[in-house]
Write a protein that holds these residues in place. Structure first.
Motif, short mmCIF file in Angstrom:
data_model
loop_
_atom_site.label_atom_id
_atom_site.label_comp_id
_atom_site.label_asym_id
_atom_site.label_seq_id
_atom_site.Cartn_x
_atom_site.Cartn_y
_atom_site.Cartn_z
N VAL A 562 0.84 -1.21 0.00
CA VAL A 562 0.00 0.00 0.00
C VAL A 562 0.87 1.25 0.00
N LEU A 563 1.97 1.21 0.78
CA LEU A 563 2.90 2.35 0.78
C LEU A 563 3.41 2.62 -0.64
N ALA A 564 3.78 1.56 -1.35
CA ALA A 564 4.30 1.71 -2.70
C ALA A 564 3.21 2.19 -3.67
N ASP A 565 2.02 1.59 -3.58
CA ASP A 565 0.93 1.96 -4.49
C ASP A 565 0.54 3.43 -4.32
N THR A 566 0.39 3.85 -3.07
CA THR A 566 -0.01 5.25 -2.84
C THR A 566 1.12 6.21 -3.22
N GLY A 567 2.37 5.79 -3.00
CA GLY A 567 3.49 6.62 -3.42
C GLY A 567 3.51 6.81 -4.92
N SER A 568 3.34 5.71 -5.67
CA SER A 568 3.30 5.80 -7.13
C SER A 568 2.14 6.67 -7.61
N ALA A 569 0.99 6.46 -6.99
CA ALA A 569 -0.19 7.24 -7.39
C ALA A 569 0.03 8.73 -7.14
N ALA A 570 0.61 9.08 -6.00
CA ALA A 570 0.86 10.50 -5.70
C ALA A 570 1.85 11.10 -6.69
N GLY A 571 2.88 10.34 -7.06
CA GLY A 571 3.85 10.83 -8.04
C GLY A 571 3.21 11.07 -9.39
N LEU A 572 2.38 10.14 -9.84
CA LEU A 572 1.70 10.30 -11.13
C LEU A 572 0.70 11.44 -11.10
N ALA A 573 0.00 11.59 -9.95
CA ALA A 573 -0.99 12.66 -9.83
C ALA A 573 -0.31 14.03 -9.91
N LEU A 574 0.84 14.18 -9.25
CA LEU A 574 1.55 15.45 -9.32
C LEU A 574 2.01 15.74 -10.75
N ALA A 575 2.55 14.72 -11.41
CA ALA A 575 3.00 14.92 -12.79
C ALA A 575 1.83 15.34 -13.69
#
Length: 761
Positions: A562-575
């Motif tokens: 979950v830590l990895a999934d939410t981290g990836s999602a936050a990175g993509l959302a910012l981009a």
């Protein structure tokens, strides 16, 4: 700076007292005492009291352990050479020396120090009656007639301020019987009033008053001091009872002739300021700033005077074995503002936290219990309590030095930091009176139902059922929620963003641009739907979105996946946000440059340096290292920025942790794309440090975020993101000083940032 260094500087600044250095050095003083016949067997000594006046004198009340059952009590006075010559040759002193009186004074002449037994205390001339067996017997026959003849009754000093007052215990063997107070002519009147007040209110029993000897005897109260029970499971109950007992005192049906004005309160703090300026000049500026604020606000909280205990704290409360409560030590009882007693109690709790005798959690529990008990028994406006707590805390500023704590400079530093925090809190509270009225209006159905229905186009039958303030920065902005019941929706939730200085049209336009650019409710990355504006109320409206913030999710310790999934999602959302052309158009010509970041950092570091003067050179070096980052960032890719992107600004869908809603576009600008990503990582690292004392605790999340963000932002480099992360972490050094829950991270952040900057050099 250590106590040794501070005191070394103090001695160097006061050459008129040649014995000052000896009195402040316990090991040297013990060695010097052993050279005197009476103290050759001295094993250890303890300073019970210290009073110092620059270029005048330093007075110590000493307990000297010689191996006997009871320590010897003596007073050491360091004087100027001129005053020593006159005092030592005084006929009465020399007469005692000439007759080899066992209590004759002694001198360490090369240091201009006089040693005297308390029986020779010229301000408390009658103390000798407690040592002399016949005199003591005559007093005991009046005070304890049934026990006076016992040969085992003896006297022990409990507190002693040479020349001013003494508190002694009378014991039969190890059993305490009575407390005897002896005071100077100036102080005895307050002792009398205090004993009479405590007895009249049923808390102490007077055994005898001896005006000609300036003595007062009261019965020993068996039980345990509340300050020794603050970690006990029943502590909240006992402290609540103490609050009720204090309320009863304040409701006493009489007044006292001795009164304590606000001018008296401030005089006490100013005296403490003068003392602190002498022993710790570097702390003087911080103390003065708190004092100026205190002087500006303390007199704004008037209320009728009440009977005060005058020195109320947990160690003045005795809990008997049956649970009954009595309050002792009424020496400072007067009439005055009731917040004096409450502030005094809370300030002592703060001191216990500072001296690491009590945890912040237990202190807060005790404070709440005290106020719960007090307000359940007596009505009192508490809006000035923080200022009275500051007053009481500042009055303790030199106590660690006087108690000869080995850590006194660190304790004084922590005390001033806490006083500054309380001043900040008090200022926010005071400024929020009008703000609170405004919040009441904005959550009132009578005020808000009609304009909300008109702006949202709701049916006439729609009714505003609930309203609440979700978040606020008093005096500046607030997030408010309203719930309507309509014919088609039983729970239509609306969120409004209020700004005191006027409607934020720019933030509304940015969010509207994102919504229309594909960040709608059905998209993987969305924003709350912007709905309408209320110009007159300085509010714009958006639809409520369910979810928890990413910060809340991180603190629940989710599994690595979950830590990895939410981290990836936050990175993509910012981009995705930074790639929005619609948002770029809405931002217009609002730019945020590296120089702006440095300006914010400079102001923050100046604030930190004013609180921690010893760190000024380190902060200057760190700032210079941050400024040098401008060269590698000069060519950084520019894009539209969120400019306040961190886990609190991201909502996670309850049904899918990869579906995120982005919040708060108040600061949107145009600048270096890496800034947002670095800021996000810095906030995650700070959260890990604050909660788990491990800055890498969310490393899985951070790595996934950075990887996803860089993959979606090919023109941004990892080095740029890490540089902005370092810059943001440096800013957190300042932010940590503004919030009580973060102050434990300040030094750790400074050390980490210093090491981090070395990696860029």
């Amino acid at each position: 700076m250590t106590a040794w260094n501070k005191e070394r500087a103090l001695v160097a600044a006061d050459p008129r007292l040649p014995g000052l250095g000896l009195l402040l050095d316990e090991s040297r003083l013990l060695a010097a005492l052993r050279k005197l016949p009476l103290f050759t067997s001295a094993r250890a000594l303890r300073t019970r009291y210290l009073r110092y006046k620059h270029a005048t004198s330093c007075v110590l009340a000493l307990e000297i352990d010689t191996g006997d059952e009871q320590p010897l009590c003596w007073v050491a006075r360091a004087l100027t050479v001129e005053r020593f010559a006159v005092s030592w040759q005084h006929p009465k002193r020399q007469a005692l020396v000439a007759t080899n009186d066992p209590q004759a004074p002694m001198a360490i002449q090369e240091q201009a120090i006089i040693l005297e037994h308390p029986c020779q205390d010229r301000g408390l001339r009658h103390l000798r009656f407690l040592w002399d067996a016949q005199s003591r017997l005559r007093l005991l026959q009046r005070w304890l007639p049934t026990q006076a003849e016992r040969e085992t009754i003896h006297c022990r000093f409990l507190r002693y301020k040479p020349g001013r007052r003494c508190v002694a215990g009378l014991y039969c063997g190890e059993v305490p019987l009575a407390i005897v107070r002896c005071a100077s002519a100036k102080d005895y009147g307050t002792i009398l009033q205090g004993c009479a007040t405590g007895a009249a209110l049923g808390h102490i029993d007077i055994l005898g008053l001896e005006g000609r000897y300036r003595m007062a005897a009261t019965r020993w109260l068996p039980g345990e001091s509340l300050d020794q029970l603050l970690t006990h499971a029943r502590m909240p109950v006992w402290v609540e009872d103490a609050g009720k007992a204090l309320a009863e005192i304040h409701d006493a049906p009489f007044t006292l002739p001795l009164r304590r004005s606000q001018q008296d309160d401030m005089c006490q703090v100013r005296r403490e300021q003068e003392s602190l300026a002498t022993i710790d000049p570097q702390a003087q500026a911080r103390f003065s700033r708190c004092l100026l604020q205190l002087e500006a606000y303390l007199d704004r909280f008037s209320t009728p005077s009440v009977v005060l205990h005058g020195d109320f704290s947990a160690d003045q409360v005795v809990i008997a074995q049956d649970g009954r409560l009595r309050i002792i030590d009424w020496d400072r009882s007067t009439c005055g503002h009731p917040l004096n007693d409450l502030g005094s109690f809370i300030a002592r709790l703060e001191m216990d936290v500072i001296e690491e005798q009590l945890t912040r959690e237990r202190a807060d529990i005790a404070r709440r219990a005290l106020l719960k008990g007090y307000t359940s028994a007596r009505s009192l406006a508490l809006d000035g309590l923080l200022w009275y707590t500051v007053r009481a805390l500042l009055s303790l500023a030199t106590e660690p030095f006087r108690k000869r704590s080995r850590r006194w400079p660190q304790i004084v530093d922590a005390l001033l930091t806490r006083a500054e925090q309380l001043c900040d809190d008090a200022l926010r509270n005071y400024a929020s009176t009008d703000w609170q009225h405004r919040m009441i209006q904005l959550t009132s159905p009578d005020v808000m139902e009609a304009p909300l229905k008109q702006a949202l186009g709701l049916a006439p039958q729609a009714r505003l059922r609930e309203a609440c303030v979700l978040r606020q920065k008093p005096g500046r902005r607030a997030l408010i929620a309203w719930r309507f019941a309509t014919g088609t929706e039983s729970n239509r939730k609306i969120v409004g963003k209020y700004r005191a200085k006027g409607l934020d049209h720019k933030a509304f336009a940015c969010q509207q641009a994102l919504w229309r650019d594909g960040f709608h409710a059905q998209a993987r990355f969305s924003v709350p739907e912007p709905l309408a504006v209320l110009d007159a109320q300085h509010i714009w409206l958006q639809r409520h979105v369910d979810g928890v913030t990413l910060a809340e999710l991180l603190l629940k310790k989710p599994p690595p996946g979950v830590l990895a999934d939410t981290g990836s999602a936050a990175g993509l959302a910012l981009a995705a946000l930074q790639h929005s052309t619609a948002l770029r158009q809405a931002v217009g010509n609002r730019h945020w440059a590296f120089s702006d970041e440095l300006q914010v950092l400079s102001e923050g570091f100046e604030h930190v340096a004013s609180r921690y003067p010893n760190w000024r050179s380190r902060l200057s070096s760190l700032f210079a290292a941050c400024a040098r980052l401008s060269s590698p960032l000069a060519m950084a890719r520019q894009s539209v920025l969120h400019r306040d992107f961190y886990p609190e600004q991201v909502l996670v869908s309850p049904s899918d942790a990869r579906h995120l809603t982005l919040l708060d576009f108040d600061l949107c600008s145009y600048g270096a794309a890496a800034l947002d990503a670095g800021n996000y990582l810095a906030h995650v690292s700070e959260l890990a440090l604050r909660q788990y004392a491990d800055i890498g605790a969310f490393g899985v999340h951070e790595k996934a975020f950075l990887r996803a963000y860089l993959n979606a932002s090919p023109q941004v480099t990892s080095a740029e993101v890490q540089a902005y992360r370092a810059l943001s972490l440096a800013r957190h050094i300042f932010l940590s000083t503004r919030f009580t829950a973060r102050t434990h991270t300040t030094q750790a952040l400074l050390i980490y940032c210093e090491k981090l900057m070395e990696s860029f050099s």
